[in-house]
Design a protein around this motif. Structure first.
Motif, PDB file in Angstrom:
ATOM      1  N   ILE A 200      -8.699  15.807  11.190  1.00 38.47           N
ATOM      2  CA  ILE A 200      -8.404  14.579  11.327  1.00 38.47           C
ATOM      3  C   ILE A 200      -7.594  13.904  10.098  1.00 38.47           C
ATOM      4  N   ILE A 201      -6.501  13.740  10.152  1.00 40.18           N
ATOM      5  CA  ILE A 201      -5.930  13.050   9.153  1.00 40.18           C
ATOM      6  C   ILE A 201      -5.610  11.661   9.269  1.00 40.18           C
ATOM      7  N   ILE A 202      -5.641  10.882   8.350  1.00 42.18           N
ATOM      8  CA  ILE A 202      -5.610   9.375   8.491  1.00 42.18           C
ATOM      9  C   ILE A 202      -5.313   8.752   6.988  1.00 42.18           C
ATOM     10  N   LEU A 203      -5.214   7.435   7.101  1.00 46.42           N
ATOM     11  CA  LEU A 203      -4.943   6.685   6.144  1.00 46.42           C
ATOM     12  C   LEU A 203      -5.984   6.605   5.009  1.00 46.42           C
ATOM     13  N   SER A 233       1.734  -2.913  17.906  1.00 45.40           N
ATOM     14  CA  SER A 233       0.508  -2.381  18.800  1.00 45.40           C
ATOM     15  C   SER A 233      -0.385  -1.487  18.370  1.00 45.40           C
ATOM     16  N   GLY A 234      -0.230  -1.427  16.981  1.00 44.91           N
ATOM     17  CA  GLY A 234      -1.280  -0.063  16.652  1.00 44.91           C
ATOM     18  C   GLY A 234      -2.629  -0.759  16.062  1.00 44.91           C
ATOM     19  N   HIS A 235      -3.432   0.053  15.986  1.00 44.12           N
ATOM     20  CA  HIS A 235      -4.648  -0.077  15.374  1.00 44.12           C
ATOM     21  C   HIS A 235      -4.962   0.035  13.866  1.00 44.12           C
ATOM     22  N   TYR A 236      -5.810  -0.960  13.402  1.00 45.60           N
ATOM     23  CA  TYR A 236      -6.004  -0.690  11.828  1.00 45.60           C
ATOM     24  C   TYR A 236      -7.155  -0.055  11.546  1.00 45.60           C
ATOM     25  N   ILE A 237      -6.912   1.298  11.378  1.00 44.18           N
ATOM     26  CA  ILE A 237      -8.042   2.298  11.201  1.00 44.18           C
ATOM     27  C   ILE A 237      -7.604   3.030   9.951  1.00 44.18           C
ATOM     28  N   THR A 238      -8.671   3.090   9.081  1.00 43.14           N
ATOM     29  CA  THR A 238      -8.623   3.927   7.970  1.00 43.14           C
ATOM     30  C   THR A 238      -9.855   5.043   8.136  1.00 43.14           C
ATOM     31  N   CYS A 239      -9.927   5.884   6.748  1.00 44.91           N
ATOM     32  CA  CYS A 239     -10.888   6.812   6.672  1.00 44.91           C
ATOM     33  C   CYS A 239     -12.098   6.361   7.070  1.00 44.91           C
ATOM     34  N   SER A 240     -12.617   5.252   6.435  1.00 39.35           N
ATOM     35  CA  SER A 240     -13.778   4.689   6.510  1.00 39.35           C
ATOM     36  C   SER A 240     -14.494   4.413   7.932  1.00 39.35           C
ATOM     37  N   GLY A 241     -13.413   4.023   8.604  1.00 39.01           N
ATOM     38  CA  GLY A 241     -13.857   3.798  10.145  1.00 39.01           C
ATOM     39  C   GLY A 241     -14.138   4.972  10.921  1.00 39.01           C
ATOM     40  N   ARG A 316      11.692   1.205  -8.724  1.00 40.06           N
ATOM     41  CA  ARG A 316      11.614   1.415  -7.303  1.00 40.06           C
ATOM     42  C   ARG A 316      10.413   0.845  -6.855  1.00 40.06           C
ATOM     43  N   VAL A 317      10.101   0.437  -5.698  1.00 39.38           N
ATOM     44  CA  VAL A 317       8.850  -0.185  -5.194  1.00 39.38           C
ATOM     45  C   VAL A 317       8.192   1.160  -4.251  1.00 39.38           C
ATOM     46  N   ILE A 318       7.223   1.572  -4.606  1.00 40.94           N
ATOM     47  CA  ILE A 318       6.359   2.568  -4.087  1.00 40.94           C
ATOM     48  C   ILE A 318       5.191   1.991  -3.271  1.00 40.94           C
ATOM     49  N   PHE A 319       5.140   2.120  -2.146  1.00 42.21           N
ATOM     50  CA  PHE A 319       4.078   1.679  -1.264  1.00 42.21           C
ATOM     51  C   PHE A 319       2.915   2.640  -1.093  1.00 42.21           C
ATOM     52  N   SER A 320       1.759   2.453  -1.304  1.00 40.20           N
ATOM     53  CA  SER A 320       0.629   3.457  -1.428  1.00 40.20           C
ATOM     54  C   SER A 320       0.467   3.988  -0.018  1.00 40.20           C
ATOM     55  N   ASN A 321       0.629   5.465   0.288  1.00 38.07           N
ATOM     56  CA  ASN A 321       0.589   5.852   1.284  1.00 38.07           C
ATOM     57  C   ASN A 321      -0.707   7.223   1.423  1.00 38.07           C
ATOM     58  N   ASN A 322      -1.451   6.714   0.534  1.00 39.54           N
ATOM     59  CA  ASN A 322      -2.705   7.890   0.338  1.00 39.54           C
ATOM     60  C   ASN A 322      -3.433   8.358   1.524  1.00 39.54           C
ATOM     61  N   LEU A 323      -3.466   9.521   1.797  1.00 42.35           N
ATOM     62  CA  LEU A 323      -4.228  10.153   3.063  1.00 42.35           C
ATOM     63  C   LEU A 323      -5.501  10.774   2.677  1.00 42.35           C
ATOM     64  N   SER A 324      -6.511  10.716   3.746  1.00 38.18           N
ATOM     65  CA  SER A 324      -7.666  11.518   4.013  1.00 38.18           C
ATOM     66  C   SER A 324      -7.447  12.493   4.837  1.00 38.18           C
ATOM     67  N   MET A 325      -8.246  13.668   4.413  1.00 34.73           N
ATOM     68  CA  MET A 325      -8.206  14.883   5.398  1.00 34.73           C
ATOM     69  C   MET A 325      -9.469  15.019   5.750  1.00 34.73           C
ATOM     70  N   ILE A 326      -9.918  14.815   7.029  1.00 40.14           N
ATOM     71  CA  ILE A 326     -11.425  14.918   7.400  1.00 40.14           C
ATOM     72  C   ILE A 326     -11.447  16.348   8.290  1.00 40.14           C
ATOM     73  N   VAL A 327     -12.293  17.136   7.675  1.00 36.72           N
ATOM     74  CA  VAL A 327     -12.508  18.476   8.500  1.00 36.72           C
ATOM     75  C   VAL A 327     -13.898  18.298   9.146  1.00 36.72           C
ATOM     76  N   VAL A 328     -13.987  18.323  10.480  1.00 36.16           N
ATOM     77  CA  VAL A 328     -15.286  18.085  11.058  1.00 36.16           C
ATOM     78  C   VAL A 328     -15.535  19.526  11.709  1.00 36.16           C
ATOM     79  N   GLU A 329     -16.907  19.718  11.735  1.00 33.19           N
ATOM     80  CA  GLU A 329     -17.571  21.095  12.100  1.00 33.19           C
ATOM     81  C   GLU A 329     -17.787  21.141  13.689  1.00 33.19           C
ATOM     82  N   SER A 330     -18.040  21.896  14.508  1.00 33.61           N
ATOM     83  CA  SER A 330     -18.257  21.870  15.761  1.00 33.61           C
ATOM     84  C   SER A 330     -19.726  21.407  16.129  1.00 33.61           C
TER      85      SER A 330
END
Length: 330
Positions: A200-203, A233-241, A316-330
């Motif tokens: 899962i890749i998420i903000l 119409s999007g949902h406000y969700i980040t890595c912590s959620g 230049r104005v740089i908006f923070s778009n940092n990403l979390s890569m979440i690796v989930v085991e089966s």
């Protein structure tokens, strides 16, 4: 004295934004209406999303993750199998999918890859298919596209009663458009075969050594939500959620944090077409700068400049778009 011209009213949603707008040109010659605010169509979203990708380091961030982490993640997939099954959920135009497939080919040479894609946007599906047609190195890979939302795919699987298992499932930046995030994650996690992995890749919310809410999106959603229109119409969700959902499911997982930025400088240039498309993507609203109330536009632009949302580099104005890569085991 000339009678006052007839007033034309326009009603549209904003904070509830059921406000009537009376608009007078600078020369006072004729009153006119601003068109109503509305959400982006699928086609408009594609164009707005392109303006984001072209001016952000999101794909470079993913490329770094692919290079540094993905070979190790994929090494344990499909052990002893002649075919490795992959499912992409919300795969878009397929660029990232094909990069991961090539890594899988390199880690498991000679293995056949059965790749299925769930993507509702017909333009994205067409672009993905064209990308595959132009790729000469995918002979040992099969492709099946399901032009469905993740929910429609889930319903279809349950109706057929055939629960196919996959060795690798990825959900890249797509959970914002899902209605029931916990159950969606639960369903696709249940689609993993033994020793399978879900990516899962998420903000992000935090980065090591950086204050909380280091993602500009997270800060915007948490601290300046009143600046975002109801048409988003999007949902406000980040890595912590997401990690909270995984903890409740008892799913073992690891999180990799990577920095990414989005150059939004043109968002502050009056009449700039690129800036307009960027604001459309940011708000999920068609022609946001041309249809939103002036006060809302001003508040959002001010919020975007706050240090918790963006930084200034070389003017230049740089908006923070940092990403979390979440690796989930089966």
């Amino acid at each position: 004295m000339e009678p006052a011209p007839e007033v034309k009213r326009n009603s549209f949603p904003s904070m509830n934004f059921e406000a009537e707008i009376l608009t007078t040109p600078h020369d006072n010659s004729e009153l006119y209406m601003i068109p109503p605010m509305r959400s982006l169509t699928a086609e408009e979203y594609v164009e707005a999303f392109k303006s984001f990708l072209d001016h952000s380091t999101e794909h470079q961030c993913m490329d770094e993750f692919n290079k540094e982490q993905m070979p190790n993640i994929m090494a344990g997939l499909g052990t002893g199998k002649s075919t490795i099954s992959v499912l992409g959920v919300g795969s878009g135009t397929g660029e990232q999918d094909l990069k991961m497939i090539r890594i899988l080919q390199a880690v498991h040479p000679g293995v056949f890859i059965d790749n299925e894609i769930v993507e509702p946007n017909p333009q994205h599906v067409a672009a993905y298919k064209e990308l595959v047609n132009q790729a000469p190195d995918l002979q040992n890979v099969s492709f099946i596209w399901h032009q469905l939302t993740s929910l429609e795919y889930e319903q279809q699987v349950k109706e057929k009663g055939t629960h196919k298992k996959f060795d690798f499932i990825h959900m890249i930046q797509m959970l914002y458009r899902v209605e029931d995030i916990p159950n969606t994650i639960k369903f696709f996690h249940s689609c993993l075969d033994h020793h399978g992995k879900l990516l899962i890749i998420i903000l992000s919310v935090t980065l090591p050594g950086v204050p909380a809410d280091s993602s500009g999106w997270a800060s915007l959603w948490k601290r300046h939500r009143d600046c975002l229109p109801a048409t988003d119409s999007g949902h406000y969700i980040t890595c912590s959620g997401i990690t909270e959902v995984l903890r409740r499911l008892g799913a073992q997982h690891r999180v990799f944090e990577l920095p990414s930025g989005w150059d939004i400088t043109e968002c502050f240039t009056e009449g700039d077409a690129l800036g307009g498309r960027m604001m459309d993507f940011l708000t999920g609203t068609k022609n946001f700068l041309g249809t939103a109330p002036a006060a809302l536009r001003r508040r959002l632009q001010e919020a975007l400049c706050q240090p918790e949302c963006s930084s200034t580099r070389d003017g230049r104005v740089i908006f923070s778009n940092n990403l979390s890569m979440i690796v989930v085991e089966s």
